[in-house]
Structure formats: C-alpha cells, structure tokens
Design an enzyme around this catalytic site. Structure first.
Site, PDB file in Angstrom:
ATOM      1  N   ARG A 163      -4.563  10.381   4.942  1.00 46.10           N
ATOM      2  CA  ARG A 163      -3.538  11.428   5.023  1.00 46.10           C
ATOM      3  C   ARG A 163      -2.605  11.398   3.827  1.00 46.10           C
ATOM      4  NH1 ARG A 163      -2.102  13.465   9.388  1.00 46.10           N
ATOM      5  NH2 ARG A 163      -0.056  13.724   8.513  1.00 46.10           N
ATOM      6  N   CYS A 177      -3.834  12.375  13.650  1.00 44.14           N
ATOM      7  CA  CYS A 177      -4.574  11.110  13.616  1.00 44.14           C
ATOM      8  C   CYS A 177      -4.308  10.365  14.913  1.00 44.14           C
ATOM      9  CB  CYS A 177      -4.214  10.284  12.389  1.00 44.14           C
ATOM     10  SG  CYS A 177      -2.716   9.335  12.572  1.00 44.14           S
ATOM     11  N   ASP A 229       5.546   0.490  11.926  1.00 47.74           N
ATOM     12  CA  ASP A 229       4.327  -0.180  11.457  1.00 47.74           C
ATOM     13  C   ASP A 229       4.256  -1.642  11.866  1.00 47.74           C
ATOM     14  OD1 ASP A 229       4.114   1.665   8.294  1.00 47.74           O
ATOM     15  OD2 ASP A 229       3.680   2.226  10.361  1.00 47.74           O
ATOM     16  N   ILE A 263       9.016   7.017  16.660  1.00 48.38           N
ATOM     17  CA  ILE A 263       8.513   7.739  15.479  1.00 48.38           C
ATOM     18  C   ILE A 263       7.249   8.539  15.792  1.00 48.38           C
ATOM     19  CG2 ILE A 263       7.803   7.514  13.060  1.00 48.38           C
ATOM     20  CD1 ILE A 263      10.584   6.462  13.356  1.00 48.38           C
ATOM     21  N   ARG A 306      -8.234  -0.589   5.243  1.00 48.21           N
ATOM     22  CA  ARG A 306      -7.475   0.459   4.564  1.00 48.21           C
ATOM     23  C   ARG A 306      -6.167  -0.081   3.990  1.00 48.21           C
ATOM     24  NH1 ARG A 306      -6.023   5.370   7.849  1.00 48.21           N
ATOM     25  NH2 ARG A 306      -5.002   5.643   5.842  1.00 48.21           N
ATOM     26  N   LYS A 334       0.847  -1.211   0.000  1.00 46.83           N
ATOM     27  CA  LYS A 334       0.000   0.000   0.000  1.00 46.83           C
ATOM     28  C   LYS A 334       0.875   1.253   0.000  1.00 46.83           C
ATOM     29  CE  LYS A 334      -1.442   1.569   4.030  1.00 46.83           C
ATOM     30  NZ  LYS A 334      -1.112   2.908   4.489  1.00 46.83           N
ATOM     31  N   ASN A 335       1.925   1.271   0.842  1.00 39.64           N
ATOM     32  CA  ASN A 335       2.735   2.475   0.992  1.00 39.64           C
ATOM     33  C   ASN A 335       3.716   2.703  -0.157  1.00 39.64           C
ATOM     34  OD1 ASN A 335       1.319   2.977   3.256  1.00 39.64           O
ATOM     35  ND2 ASN A 335       2.926   2.393   4.691  1.00 39.64           N
ATOM     36  N   ARG A 363       1.425  14.412  13.485  1.00 41.43           N
ATOM     37  CA  ARG A 363       1.836  14.190  12.085  1.00 41.43           C
ATOM     38  C   ARG A 363       1.808  15.454  11.232  1.00 41.43           C
ATOM     39  NH1 ARG A 363      -0.542   8.558  10.027  1.00 41.43           N
ATOM     40  NH2 ARG A 363       1.257   8.706   8.655  1.00 41.43           N
ATOM     41  N   PRO A 364       2.587  16.475  11.588  1.00 43.36           N
ATOM     42  CA  PRO A 364       2.623  17.702  10.774  1.00 43.36           C
ATOM     43  C   PRO A 364       3.237  17.428   9.397  1.00 43.36           C
ATOM     44  CG  PRO A 364       4.414  17.681  12.382  1.00 43.36           C
ATOM     45  CD  PRO A 364       3.562  16.473  12.674  1.00 43.36           C
ATOM     46  N   LEU A 409       7.715  19.816   6.893  1.00 38.94           N
ATOM     47  CA  LEU A 409       8.913  19.562   6.079  1.00 38.94           C
ATOM     48  C   LEU A 409       8.571  19.474   4.593  1.00 38.94           C
ATOM     49  CD1 LEU A 409      10.583  16.995   8.500  1.00 38.94           C
ATOM     50  CD2 LEU A 409      11.245  19.392   8.150  1.00 38.94           C
TER      51      LEU A 409
HETATM   52  C1  EPZ Z   1       4.650   6.896   6.336  1.00 40.87           C
HETATM   53  O1  EPZ Z   1       3.870   7.935   6.934  1.00 40.87           O
HETATM   54  C2  EPZ Z   1       3.737   5.676   6.244  1.00 40.87           C
HETATM   55  N1  EPZ Z   1       2.590   6.008   5.426  1.00 40.87           N
HETATM   56  C3  EPZ Z   1       3.287   5.273   7.647  1.00 40.87           C
HETATM   57  O2  EPZ Z   1       2.540   4.067   7.544  1.00 40.87           O
HETATM   58  C4  EPZ Z   1       4.511   4.982   8.499  1.00 40.87           C
HETATM   59  O3  EPZ Z   1       4.111   4.736   9.813  1.00 40.87           O
HETATM   60  C5  EPZ Z   1       5.456   6.204   8.488  1.00 40.87           C
HETATM   61  O4  EPZ Z   1       5.794   6.578   7.151  1.00 40.87           O
HETATM   62  C6  EPZ Z   1       6.754   5.931   9.230  1.00 40.87           C
HETATM   63  O5  EPZ Z   1       7.406   4.831   8.721  1.00 40.87           O
HETATM   64  C7  EPZ Z   1       2.726   6.000   4.068  1.00 40.87           C
HETATM   65  O6  EPZ Z   1       3.783   5.749   3.505  1.00 40.87           O
HETATM   66  C8  EPZ Z   1       1.498   6.327   3.272  1.00 40.87           C
HETATM   67  P1  EPZ Z   1       6.682  10.298   8.353  1.00 40.87           P
HETATM   68  P2  EPZ Z   1       4.382   9.454   6.937  1.00 40.87           P
HETATM   69  O7  EPZ Z   1       6.485  11.591   7.640  1.00 40.87           O
HETATM   70  O8  EPZ Z   1       5.203   9.695   5.740  1.00 40.87           O
HETATM   71  C9  EPZ Z   1       7.343  13.661  11.659  1.00 40.87           C
HETATM   72  C10 EPZ Z   1       0.722   2.583   7.892  1.00 40.87           C
HETATM   73  O9  EPZ Z   1       0.401   2.006   8.936  1.00 40.87           O
HETATM   74  N2  EPZ Z   1       7.164  14.659  10.587  1.00 40.87           N
HETATM   75  O10 EPZ Z   1       7.823   9.456   7.946  1.00 40.87           O
HETATM   76  O11 EPZ Z   1       3.206  10.303   7.191  1.00 40.87           O
HETATM   77  C11 EPZ Z   1       6.061  12.874  11.978  1.00 40.87           C
HETATM   78  O12 EPZ Z   1       5.213  13.559  12.844  1.00 40.87           O
HETATM   79  C12 EPZ Z   1       1.164   4.065   7.974  1.00 40.87           C
HETATM   80  O13 EPZ Z   1       0.747   2.082   6.757  1.00 40.87           O
HETATM   81  C13 EPZ Z   1       7.328  15.996  10.873  1.00 40.87           C
HETATM   82  O14 EPZ Z   1       7.616  16.368  12.006  1.00 40.87           O
HETATM   83  O15 EPZ Z   1       5.329   9.454   8.227  1.00 40.87           O
HETATM   84  C14 EPZ Z   1       6.613  11.591  12.570  1.00 40.87           C
HETATM   85  O16 EPZ Z   1       6.862  11.768  13.920  1.00 40.87           O
HETATM   86  C15 EPZ Z   1       0.917   4.658   9.301  1.00 40.87           C
HETATM   87  N3  EPZ Z   1       7.156  16.889   9.856  1.00 40.87           N
HETATM   88  C16 EPZ Z   1       7.920  11.406  11.794  1.00 40.87           C
HETATM   89  O17 EPZ Z   1       8.245  12.666  11.218  1.00 40.87           O
HETATM   90  C17 EPZ Z   1       6.849  16.512   8.571  1.00 40.87           C
HETATM   91  O18 EPZ Z   1       6.703  17.367   7.689  1.00 40.87           O
HETATM   92  C18 EPZ Z   1       7.857  10.363  10.691  1.00 40.87           C
HETATM   93  O19 EPZ Z   1       6.705  10.592   9.923  1.00 40.87           O
HETATM   94  C19 EPZ Z   1       6.690  15.156   8.310  1.00 40.87           C
HETATM   95  C20 EPZ Z   1       6.858  14.233   9.327  1.00 40.87           C
END
Ligand code: EPZ
Length: 417
Positions: free
Chosen positions: A93, A117, A305, A327, A397, A22-23, A122-123, A126
């Site tokens: 998202r 969520c 995950d 994370i 999902r 999915k990802n 999850r801001p 970046l």
């Molecule tokens: C991806 O989410 C995955 N989703 C998530 O899988 C997965 O848990 C996550 O990466 C971490 O591996 C998809 O690929 C669609 P991040 P993502 O941005 O990209 C912080 C599942 O179960 N952050 O890597 O949204 C954030 O808050 C889902 O399939 C900022 O601070 O996660 C977090 O603490 C759930 N600012 C950390 O970084 C930003 O602009 C990592 O989040 C972006 C992120």
C-alpha cells in the site's frame, strides 16, 4: 511457502542489532522522485517492501540500487512513466507515497488506488483532499487515481484524522509548490521527521515536523544528498517484548529509545526491568508479568504497530487487561490465532479483553499481516511444544530475518521452506 517453526521455553539472552526503519525508508525512496540528482540512503533494511519499492522506481525509469549492506542509490533523472501499477500497489500500500512527489515534480500521476487490507479499509481520501487543496485535480478511474495540475500552490490543509503517509505525501508535494503549505493535525511519527530531515538535505524548507503543525515553503527545485535512515522502533519494540515474555535478558542496540517512550513505559508497568542508553536499551523480563490495559493512539502514544506483540505478552499476565485499538478497525486477527494456542481473549469491536495465567500450547497458526506474524512468533516462544507460523511472507515484508536474530538470542526457532 516458508513457515516458521518455534519451540517455546527458552528465555532469551544476549545482544540484538536493530535494522533501519521500513516506514522511514519507504517515503525516503519515494522522495528520490523529487529530483534528477542522486539520493544515497544508508541504514535501509533489506526487506521485501524495500525491494518492491525499488522495482516500482525502476519501472518508472529511475536508477535504483539497494544493497544488503544497507545502502540505496537512487536517481530519478529519466522518468518515462508516472504510473504505479496495480500489480505492485496491491502488494504494498505504501506505493501510494509516489503520488505526492510525482504530482509535485511532474504535475501528473497515475497511481493504483490501494484497496483495503487485513487490518482495515484504509482509505486515502485525505491524501487526495490535500492535493486538491493545492490545486491538483484527482479522479479515480478504473481503479487508478489520476492526478494532474498546472502547478501546485501552497494551502492550509487540516486533516481530520492523523495520517502518517498522508502527511508524508502532502509534505513531499508541497516542497515544490508555489508558496507556503501548512499541514494541520499532522502526524508527528519519527518517520515523518526523518523524511523532513532528508527533504531539508535536498534543499526543502520545512519547519514544525514532529509537531501537529508542519510548514513547508515551496522551492523551485531540489537536489541530491546522502541520508541515514533512523532505526526501526517497531523492530526494537518487538525484541523488547520478546525479552519480557520469555523472562529473558536482552540488550537491544542501534535503536533510538526516545522513539519508544510509550512502549517502554507500558512494559515497565508490566514489571519488566528496563535500562536505557542513548542508542541502546536493556530489557529483563520478570515474574509475574503484570496485566496492564493499553490503548493505541497516534505517536507519541502507544503505537498500533506494537499492539499485537503487546497482546501476546498480556496472554501471560497475572490478571486481565483490556486492549483498545483506536487506529484500525480490524486489527485483532492475531487474537483468533492466539486463542487457538489456548489464550483467553474476548473481542468486542475495537476492544479485546485478555485474561492471563493461561499457559499456551504450540499449534499451526496463520499470519494475517506483518505485525500479527511477529506476535504469533512471540506467543510461540512461550508455548509448550511446537508452533508453526504459516504465511511468513507477511513477516518478510518488514522484518530482516527475525528468526536468525531470535535464534542468536537462544530461541529454538527456524525457517522451514
Ligand atoms: C502508516 O500507515 C504505517 N505504514 C503503518 O504501519 C502504521 O500502522 C500506520 O501508519 C499507523 O501508525 C507506513 O508508514 C508505510 P494512517 P498509513 O494513514 O499511513 C485513516 C506496519 O505494520 N485514514 O496513519 O497507511 C486510516 O484508515 C504498517 O508497518 C483515513 O481515514 O496509516 C486509519 O484508520 C501497518 N483517510 C488512520 O487514518 C486517509 O486518507 C491512520 O492511518 C488516510 C488515513
């Protein structure tokens, strides 16, 4: 609303086929917005988030077909709307992934800002910071990110936190920017490399994906191509834990073991017997399950995950284990439901102390997010009596009929509408 009913006690046995990731499929579908040509994807999982992504593309004016044989045919030739509406983004998202391609190709985008969520704030700061460094103007107005540019240019972007979709969004935007973009502290998840592979197939110039520094040389335009999505390492990991927790013997095929090294290493330390082939692995659960602490980190370390599923396993360990989630700040909701099943778990901020040797009993439990729902099913597989998992729309999902796959392995499980 559907529920899943599980009766514990059966060791799993047999062979299970893993679906596409999915990802990896979600960013690939967003990438189709970068060209007017046809993109054909294979091994796309037929799960709800993919259908939401299809709807999003169609609402923008793209032709988007997703078949349950794993094929998706996408063509963004007549895009009349550059908007991702709140109604869709609030359900998924990952819809934020259209931002980079829209700004890259159409120089304009209006995307509902994903709120928080269940697992964290999850801001997306970046994502916006990177686009602004490439020359876009990003404002948040009435809950929407309004982004526009005269034309993106290359930039050196350091992301202070490793972000998967942030890396993917900026990589896609940079493919059509003027000059070279360097992404520092980039995510190196296999899904990021899979997207880079698709983009190269479309004519993009990308190097370094899979490492913490990715270089993208912008080109004038991209073309159509065919691309096979990688297997879902989280689904494969979920079945590996299912075999270990039920003391079963399961062959997991159509997966990519090297994407699971941290998970398999951890499972082996808990006593499970694991044998690996190029595209499959076999997991045999053993007694006792050895309690082993674990900390989540970005890839290639242990993935967040898989944290909930691993916690279910540790409830059956022979001692105590500390699980540290680095994370997301609120990813222990499943623990409260496992405690309702009789587990001994103490939460302290981002750490959970899981004491094993506590037989679980079936209960009515509530899924709070995608991976939490899978972990409650795993706990139900070893609990005495019936477990009813509610809100399984979370499960749908990202898992393709997981209850059917588990039933074929001998689990006493069914979906009840
Ligand atoms: C991806 O989410 C995955 N989703 C998530 O899988 C997965 O848990 C996550 O990466 C971490 O591996 C998809 O690929 C669609 P991040 P993502 O941005 O990209 C912080 C599942 O179960 N952050 O890597 O949204 C954030 O808050 C889902 O399939 C900022 O601070 O996660 C977090 O603490 C759930 N600012 C950390 O970084 C930003 O602009 C990592 O989040 C972006 C992120």
């Amino acid at each position: 609303m559907d529920k899943i009913r599980v009766v514990g006690g059966n060791p799993l046995a047999g062979r299970v086929e893993i679906s596409g990731a999915k990802n990896a499929a979600l960013p690939a579908m967003a990438a189709s917005l970068l060209t007017a040509d046809t993109i054909q994807l294979e091994n796309v999982p037929y799960v709800r988030d993919i259908l939401t992504s299809r709807k999003l593309l169609q609402e923008m004016g793209a032709e988007a077909e997703v078949r349950d044989d794993g094929t998706a045919i996408l063509k963004a030739a007549d895009i009349h709307s550059r908007e991702a509406p709140y109604e869709l983004v609030k359900t998924m998202r990952a819809a934020i992934l259209v931002l980079g391609p829209l700004v890259g190709r159409f120089k304009k985008a209006r995307v509902s800002l994903p709120g928080g969520c269940a697992i964290g704030a999850r801001p997306v700061n970046l994502h916006l910071m990177g686009l602004e460094q490439m020359g876009a103007k990003c404002e948040v107005v009435h809950g929407y990110v309004e982004a526009s540019t005269e034309g993106l240019h290359g930039a050196r972007i350091l992301m202070d936190t490793v972000t998967v979709t942030g890396t993917e969004n900026l990589m896609m935007a940079a493919t059509l920017a003027d000059g070279e973009t360097v992404l520092d502290n980039a995510a190196c998840e296999p899904e990021v490399s899979d997207l880079a592979g698709l983009l190269r197939g479309m004519g993009a110039q990308i190097e370094g994906d899979g490492s913490r520094t990715i270089r993208i040389q912008g080109v004038r335009e991209l073309r159509g191509c065919r691309h096979r999505i990688i297997p879902d390492r989280v689904e494969a990991g979920t079945f590996a834990v299912a075999a270990a927790i039920t003391r079963g013997d399961v062959e997991i095929v159509n997966c990519c073991p090297q994407h699971l090294t941290a998970v398999l290493t951890q499972l082996a330390q808990t006593g499970a017997e694991i044998s690996v082939e190029p595209n499959s692995l076999r997991v045999r659960g053993k007694d006792p399950i050895v309690s082993k602490s674990m900390t989540t980190h970005p890839y290639p370390a242990f993935p967040t995950d898989m944290q909930a599923q691993y916690m279910a396993l540790m409830t059956q360990g022979d001692g105590s284990a500390v699980i540290t989630e680095t994370i997301f700040e609120n990813r222990f909701m499943h623990a409260l439901e496992m405690i309702r099943m009789g587990a001994d778990i103490t939460i302290d901020g981002r750490q959970a102390l899981v004491k094993g040797r506590k037989p679980l009993t079936g209960a009515k439990v509530l899924a709070s997010d995608l991976r939490a729902s899978a972990s409650l099913i795993l706990a139900g597989l070893v609990a005495k009596g019936e477990t009813w998992v509610d809100r399984v729309y979370h499960l749908d999902r990202g898992y393709c009929r997981i209850e059917d796959k588990l039933a074929r392995l001998g689990a006493n499980i069914e979906r009840v509408s």
